[in-house]
Design a protein around this motif. Structure first.
Motif, short mmCIF file in Angstrom:
data_model
loop_
_atom_site.label_atom_id
_atom_site.label_comp_id
_atom_site.label_asym_id
_atom_site.label_seq_id
_atom_site.Cartn_x
_atom_site.Cartn_y
_atom_site.Cartn_z
N LEU A 100 0.83 -1.21 0.00
CA LEU A 100 0.00 0.00 0.00
C LEU A 100 0.86 1.26 0.00
N GLY A 101 2.03 1.19 0.65
CA GLY A 101 2.94 2.34 0.65
C GLY A 101 3.44 2.65 -0.75
N ILE A 102 3.79 1.60 -1.51
CA ILE A 102 4.20 1.79 -2.90
C ILE A 102 3.06 2.41 -3.71
N GLY A 103 1.86 1.87 -3.53
CA GLY A 103 0.71 2.41 -4.24
C GLY A 103 0.44 3.86 -3.92
N ALA A 104 0.59 4.25 -2.65
CA ALA A 104 0.36 5.63 -2.24
C ALA A 104 1.32 6.59 -2.92
N MET A 105 2.56 6.17 -3.12
CA MET A 105 3.53 7.02 -3.80
C MET A 105 3.11 7.26 -5.25
N TYR A 106 2.56 6.24 -5.90
CA TYR A 106 2.12 6.41 -7.29
C TYR A 106 0.90 7.31 -7.40
N VAL A 107 0.06 7.34 -6.35
CA VAL A 107 -1.06 8.28 -6.35
C VAL A 107 -0.54 9.71 -6.45
N ARG A 108 0.49 10.00 -5.63
CA ARG A 108 1.09 11.33 -5.65
C ARG A 108 1.68 11.63 -7.03
N SER A 109 2.46 10.69 -7.56
CA SER A 109 3.11 10.90 -8.85
C SER A 109 2.10 11.06 -9.97
N LEU A 110 1.05 10.22 -9.96
CA LEU A 110 0.01 10.33 -10.98
C LEU A 110 -0.70 11.68 -10.91
N THR A 111 -0.97 12.14 -9.68
CA THR A 111 -1.63 13.43 -9.50
C THR A 111 -0.78 14.54 -10.10
N VAL A 112 0.51 14.56 -9.77
CA VAL A 112 1.42 15.59 -10.30
C VAL A 112 1.50 15.50 -11.82
N TYR A 113 1.61 14.27 -12.34
CA TYR A 113 1.73 14.09 -13.79
C TYR A 113 0.50 14.59 -14.52
N LEU A 114 -0.67 14.25 -14.00
CA LEU A 114 -1.92 14.67 -14.65
C LEU A 114 -2.07 16.19 -14.64
N VAL A 115 -1.65 16.82 -13.54
CA VAL A 115 -1.73 18.29 -13.45
C VAL A 115 -0.78 18.93 -14.45
N ARG A 116 0.45 18.42 -14.51
CA ARG A 116 1.46 19.03 -15.38
C ARG A 116 1.21 18.76 -16.85
N GLN A 117 0.70 17.59 -17.19
CA GLN A 117 0.50 17.23 -18.59
C GLN A 117 -0.89 17.59 -19.11
N GLY A 118 -1.84 17.81 -18.21
CA GLY A 118 -3.20 18.14 -18.63
C GLY A 118 -3.88 17.02 -19.39
N THR A 119 -3.67 15.79 -18.97
CA THR A 119 -4.22 14.63 -19.70
C THR A 119 -5.30 13.92 -18.90
N LEU A 120 -6.10 14.68 -18.16
CA LEU A 120 -7.13 14.07 -17.31
C LEU A 120 -8.17 13.28 -18.09
N ASP A 121 -8.46 13.74 -19.31
CA ASP A 121 -9.55 13.12 -20.07
C ASP A 121 -9.05 12.19 -21.16
N GLU A 122 -7.78 11.84 -21.15
CA GLU A 122 -7.23 11.04 -22.25
C GLU A 122 -7.74 9.61 -22.24
N TYR A 123 -7.76 8.98 -21.06
CA TYR A 123 -8.22 7.59 -20.95
C TYR A 123 -9.49 7.58 -20.09
N VAL A 124 -10.61 7.79 -20.77
CA VAL A 124 -11.86 8.12 -20.07
C VAL A 124 -12.51 6.93 -19.37
N TYR A 125 -12.12 5.71 -19.74
CA TYR A 125 -12.78 4.54 -19.15
C TYR A 125 -12.04 3.97 -17.95
N LEU A 126 -10.87 4.51 -17.63
CA LEU A 126 -10.09 3.96 -16.52
C LEU A 126 -10.83 4.09 -15.18
N GLU A 127 -11.52 5.20 -15.01
CA GLU A 127 -12.29 5.38 -13.77
C GLU A 127 -13.36 4.31 -13.65
#
Length: 383
Positions: A288-315
């Protein structure tokens, strides 16, 4: 590539250290369990990163740093490391220190206590996860992944409190079936109907409280944004200067509170879901600790790249994985299900939704290209 390394560098490092620690702790079997937990947590947390990024991009640099530093400490150490121990301590009627001591020094007794307490853990977690899934599929969304299923469910979702009613019916059925022959340590079975009912209701109440708090903070956030717009409008009309820092700070503070409640609710499903994979507190903390780090990284990546809507079915895929986990947890009250099966189902659903998103993007790109080719001769004829 440099952007990926810069954003995910710490996550890659933590992954490597965590997997090495797993091998040293319990060999290659532990390595596999931690890897599955990590993938499962990352899969379940992708929608968390999407939601976080959507709100985080509205905040100034200062509050973004607050969320990505203090916020990640709360998420990693609070929810993913401390909370599993608390669950074991409460369900097994142990003190917190005693639960940690048993988990580290007397694994046989700890395993026995966790196994005996599993029906209550499974009922509590199963209901919490089930409510997340039901509220998602009953909401009418503009983008639908499995349209043949999601359209009728969205229509049914207009009935008030339908998800709560269905969850309670499933809980009642589980208490009358699985709980009557709950698996006990040593291979025996016992009637845990009352325990399952109480724990399941507690899980449902916890979900409603977390959802209520999230809704409260979201309402406060919207109110603050409306006040901010009104203050700016009045300032323009009167020619006066308005303190943008004070208004922005207030709104950002409520954003931060709202994000912490959301992050807690999303990480909670990962923690509960982890009990379907393993009862080993050390492996759980590593994965879970490893997973939590990727949540942070994914959040930063999505903000910086602006790709929130690229893969719409993942949610969608993440929520279907949550739904599958909820049912599996309830089934494990009576029957043992191998953790590889549980992990594979979650990964398969995420992979399917990702591939569906890629195919959708390709189809839209081909459609736009075809429209462009049709428009070119027409525009040339008019010259």
């Amino acid at each position: 590539m440099p952007v990926v390394l810069k954003t995910f560098g710490w996550s890659f490092a933590v992954t490597a250290l965590g997997l090495v620690a797993a091998v040293l702790y319990g060999g290659w079997t532990a390595f596999g369990v931690v890897a599955i937990l990590s993938v499962l947590e990352i899969s379940l947390s992708f929608d968390n990163a999407v939601v976080n990024a959507g709100i985080l991009k509205k905040m100034n640099a200062f509050w973004q740093k607050i969320f990505l530093t203090i916020g990640i400490l709360i998420a990693v150490f609070g929810m993913r490391l401390v909370f599993p121990v608390v669950i074991v301590a409460v369900s097994a009627n142990l003190g917190l220190i005693e639960a940690v001591d048993l988990a580290l020094n007397d694994k046989d007794k700890y395993q026995q206590l966790v196994t005996d307490a599993h029906p209550s853990i499974a009922a509590f977690g199963g209901m919490f996860l089930l409510m997340i899934f039901l509220d998602f599929v009953f909401e009418d969304r503009e983008i639908k992944w499995l349209g043949w299923l999601e359209r009728p469910l969205a229509k049914l979702g207009k009935v008030d409190m339908l998800s709560v009613c269905i969850a309670l019916v499933i809980l009642l059925i589980s208490s009358m079936t699985f709980a009557k022959n709950a698996h006990q340590h040593g291979g025996g079975h016992a009637d845990k109907a009352e325990t399952v009912l109480l724990s399941g209701v507690a899980g449902l109440i916890t979900y409603l409280i977390v959802g209520g708090l999230s809704g409260f903070f979201e309402g406060r956030l919207e109110a603050e944004e409306e006040r901010e717009h009104e203050a700016e409008e009045n300032a323009r009309r009167s020619g006066k200067k308005v303190s943008a820092v004070a208004i922005g700070g207030k709104a950002a503070f409520f954003m931060f509170l709202y994000l912490e409640v959301l992050d807690a609710s999303f990480s909670f499903d990962g923690v509960i879901g982890a009990f379907a994979i393993t009862n080993d507190i050390v492996l759980m903390a590593l994965g879970l600790g490893i997973g939590a780090m990727y949540v942070r990284s994914l959040t930063v990546y999505l903000v910086r790249q602006g790709t929130l809507d690229e893969y719409v079915y993942l949610e969608h895929g993440a929520h279907y994985a949550i739904g599958a986990l909820s049912i599996i947890l309830l089934i494990t009250i009576q029957y043992e299900i191998h953790e590889l099966i549980t992990g594979f189902i979650g990964v398969a659903l995420i992979g399917w939704s990702f591939w569906s998103s890629v195919r959708r993007n390709r189809a839209l790109a081909a459609e736009e290209q075809a429209l462009g080719e049709k428009a070119e001769p027409h525009s040339g004829a008019g010259v």
